[in-house]
Scaffold this motif. Structure first.
Motif, PDB file in Angstrom:
ATOM      1  N   HIS A 126       0.815  -1.228   0.000  1.00  0.00           N
ATOM      2  CA  HIS A 126       0.000   0.000   0.000  1.00  0.00           C
ATOM      3  C   HIS A 126       0.853   1.285   0.000  1.00  0.00           C
ATOM      4  O   HIS A 126       0.636   2.175  -0.831  1.00  0.00           O
ATOM      5  N   HIS A 130       1.331   4.344  -2.718  1.00  0.00           N
ATOM      6  CA  HIS A 130       1.118   5.782  -2.489  1.00  0.00           C
ATOM      7  C   HIS A 130       2.316   6.587  -3.002  1.00  0.00           C
ATOM      8  O   HIS A 130       2.166   7.587  -3.703  1.00  0.00           O
ATOM      9  N   ASP A 149      -0.786   8.518   6.009  1.00  0.00           N
ATOM     10  CA  ASP A 149      -2.221   8.214   5.969  1.00  0.00           C
ATOM     11  C   ASP A 149      -2.668   7.586   7.286  1.00  0.00           C
ATOM     12  O   ASP A 149      -1.952   7.685   8.298  1.00  0.00           O
ATOM     13  N   PHE A 151      -3.674   4.004   7.712  1.00  0.00           N
ATOM     14  CA  PHE A 151      -2.824   2.817   7.596  1.00  0.00           C
ATOM     15  C   PHE A 151      -3.047   2.148   6.259  1.00  0.00           C
ATOM     16  O   PHE A 151      -4.107   2.285   5.666  1.00  0.00           O
ATOM     17  N   ASP A 343      -6.477   6.987  -0.918  1.00  0.00           N
ATOM     18  CA  ASP A 343      -6.306   5.602  -1.352  1.00  0.00           C
ATOM     19  C   ASP A 343      -6.711   5.381  -2.817  1.00  0.00           C
ATOM     20  O   ASP A 343      -6.226   4.433  -3.451  1.00  0.00           O
TER      21      ASP A 343
HETATM   22 FE   LIG Z   1      -3.586   4.923   2.314  1.00  0.00          FE
END
Ligand SMILES: [Fe+2]
Length: 581
Positions: A126, A130, A149, A151, A343
């Protein structure tokens, strides 16, 4: 080579198609499902990506998913052993993981191919997704890169150095410590309980005074090298099961703060309670504490990289107030924040991570504008307007011959005080309407903000509206601004211009500006130019084309929104629909 990037079983699910390193389409599922921040599987967005790219599912060569459950596995295990979280937390995570592991079936369905024909699926963690979403589409050959962010894959903050087609992770801060969770906790404490309400607190903050900074500072400890940790006694996301609904539809997150927080700050506000000075002060204090921590992280990143350029991503990169202060509170000179920094953007990042970092392909694309969504031709627009029977129902319909005429007529409507729905070209990627699915108005009118809030948007009065400004004029109206086509940075409006732009100047004298140049969006640029020709002001009030719903996607949705609200006119392609006064 076609790569499909997806963000899945997270909030803001999305799909992105890149071909030989060029971005073809970037779409958020919420626009099609009509559910804000839609979680689950982005099946409709995937199909629209294929349509936009003119390909079928068989032509996808690789799939990049912005999640990797195997990432940080040792840190996860160590956390479970040390902290012994409740069964609910572990149960929730296991349920979400099971759903995620069955990706092949919905993917094959969305691509209309058998499971056995699916191309290779790459799992990109993740946070690297990003980071990639910001750096690999930025104009920078080399830059410091930061993602902050709530998580994702157990990480809340990551720092990296991007050079050409590679990023090197320098540091990461893991669960349960998170600046995103800090902001969410106080957002919930202030009675804003919906997923994504943090931006409301950011809008409320300028009304307050930073009286609670000292108390809120107890929630977080700054550590050397740009690191930090939460004082976990004020939080429960790490100990109890904080329910998360990310499997399908609207995402929900249960209360993340513990009873200890109310002992520190007093009773939390319930959503129907009026907002008082206390709440405004709390919002202001939160923003101040957040900024101190964020700049601590960024200064730490700068010391490690010494780069003058910064790419930011993660939900916290949507904090446009903090973004606007980066150049004055850190040594960074240039900042790039891609429009889908939350996200949603990880689908983009996953695709570009595979293209550059995994496959080693050279850089060849820069995201200069956000217009990567669906579009509808004149035939589609005409059909909707003809079927609607508007001409018989108290509306005037006018078909204009050229886009120049359309800009001129629209600018005249705006200068005369009308609120205009403006639907043109391809839909924007990311949370902000940037001149293709926008509601526009005259920023010079002091009553315009209340008028739009009460008659069209039906939203909280304290929330500000943003300006779109011709790029070459930004320094005439704002103090030390930076060009930003994505409306991701807030700057002070010049003292002598605040009375000129009352409808977009927030209570603290600031504005979240979108700069518009001729190359990014020629039509929107022409419209603002026409408005300037009539009024002398190269600025429009620009808010998203919606009313308590995701931004409109289709002409039909635009028309419905126009009819439902008290908007004065709708300009859709070269058609003008106006209410007969
Ligand atoms: Fe995120």
């Amino acid at each position: 080579m076609n790569i499909l990037g997806i963000n899945v079983y997270h909030p803001d699910v999305s799909a992105v198609l890149i071909r030989d390193g060029q971005l073809i389409a970037a779409l958020e599922e919420e626009r099609f499902r009509r559910i804000k921040h839609c979680a689950g599987f982005p099946g409709l967005a995937i199909r629209r990506c294929l349509e936009t790219g003119g390909i079928d599912g068989k032509q996808i060569d690789a799939i990049a998913v912005s999640r990797n459950p195997k990432a940080n596995i040792w840190r996860k295990a160590a956390f479970v052993l040390q902290r012994r979280p409740g069964r609910t937390l572990l149960g929730d995570r296991a349920r979400n993981l099971r759903k995620f592991q069955d990706l092949r079936t919905p993917l094959a369905e969305a691509l209309s191919i058998p499971c056995r024909d699916l191309p290779k699926i790459h799992h990109v963690e993740h946070h690297p997704a990003h980071l990639a979403s910001a750096f690999f589409v930025s104009p920078f050959e080399q830059a410091a890169v930061c993602a902050i962010d709530g998580f994702g894959d157990f990480v809340s903050t990551s720092l990296a150095l991007g050079t050409d087609r590679r990023m090197k992770i320098l540091e990461k801060i893991c669960f349960p410590h998170s600046l995103g969770i800090l902001y969410t906790a106080i957002t919930q404490y202030l009675g804003f309980l919906n997923y994504g309400d943090e931006f409301k607190v950011m809008g409320l903050a300028p009304y307050g005074r930073p009286n609670y900074v000292h108390r809120l500072s107890k929630l977080i400890r700054l550590k050397p090298d740009g690191l930090f940790e939460l004082d976990l006694k004020y939080f429960r996301h790490w100990s109890h099961g904080v329910e998360m609904e990310w499997e399908d539809g609207y995402p929900r997150l249960a209360q993340v703060y513990s009873p200890e927080l109310e002992r520190l700050l007093g009773a939390a506000r319930t959503p129907d309670e009026p907002l008082t000075q206390h709440h405004e002060d709390m919002a202001r204090s939160l923003q101040a504490v957040y900024e101190e921590c964020a700049f601590h992280v960024l200064n730490g990143l700068w010391r490690r990289t010494k780069s003058p350029r910064l790419c930011l991503a993660g939900g916290c990169a949507m904090n446009s107030v903090a973004n606007g202060k980066v150049r004055t509170h850190t040594p960074f000179k240039e900042v790039y924040v891609q429009p889908a920094a939350s996200d949603n953007g990880t689908a983009l990042g996953a695709a570009y991570f595979v293209w550059h970092q995994s496959l080693g392909k050279p850089r060849s694309f820069v995201m200069h504008h956000a217009l990567w969504g669906t579009s509808y031709d004149d035939f589609a627009i005409d059909s909707v307007l003809t079927e609607s029977g508007l001409a018989n129902g108290g509306f005037e319909l006018l078909r204009l011959g050229t886009s120049d005429e359309t800009c001129r007529a629209t600018a005249e409507l705006l200068a005369a005080g009308n609120v205009v729905g403006w639907f043109q070209g391809r839909m924007e990627w990311g949370a902000r309407a940037l001149g293709n699915r926008s509601i526009l108005a005259d920023p010079r009118r002091p009553d315009m903000r209340d008028l739009i809030n009460l008659k069209i948007k039906f939203r909280e009065k304290f929330r500000p509206f943003a300006p779109s400004i011709l790029e070459e004029a930004m320094r005439d109206y704002f103090i030390n601004p930076s060009s930003d086509a994505f409306m991701q940075q807030v700057y002070p409006v010049r003292d002598d211009k605040r009375h000129v732009l009352p409808a977009i100047t927030h209570v603290d004298g600031s504005g979240r500006l979108q700069t518009v140049n001729r190359n990014q969006n020629p039509l929107y640029y022409r419209l603002i130019q026409e408005f300037e020709r009539i009024t002398g002001v190269p600025v429009l009030l620009n808010t998203s084309f919606n009313e308590n719903e995701p931004i409109v996607d289709t002409p039909r949705q635009a028309l419905d929104c126009f009819l439902r609200t008290k908007m004065d006119a709708l300009v859709i392609g070269n058609m003008v629909v106006a209410r007969r006064s």
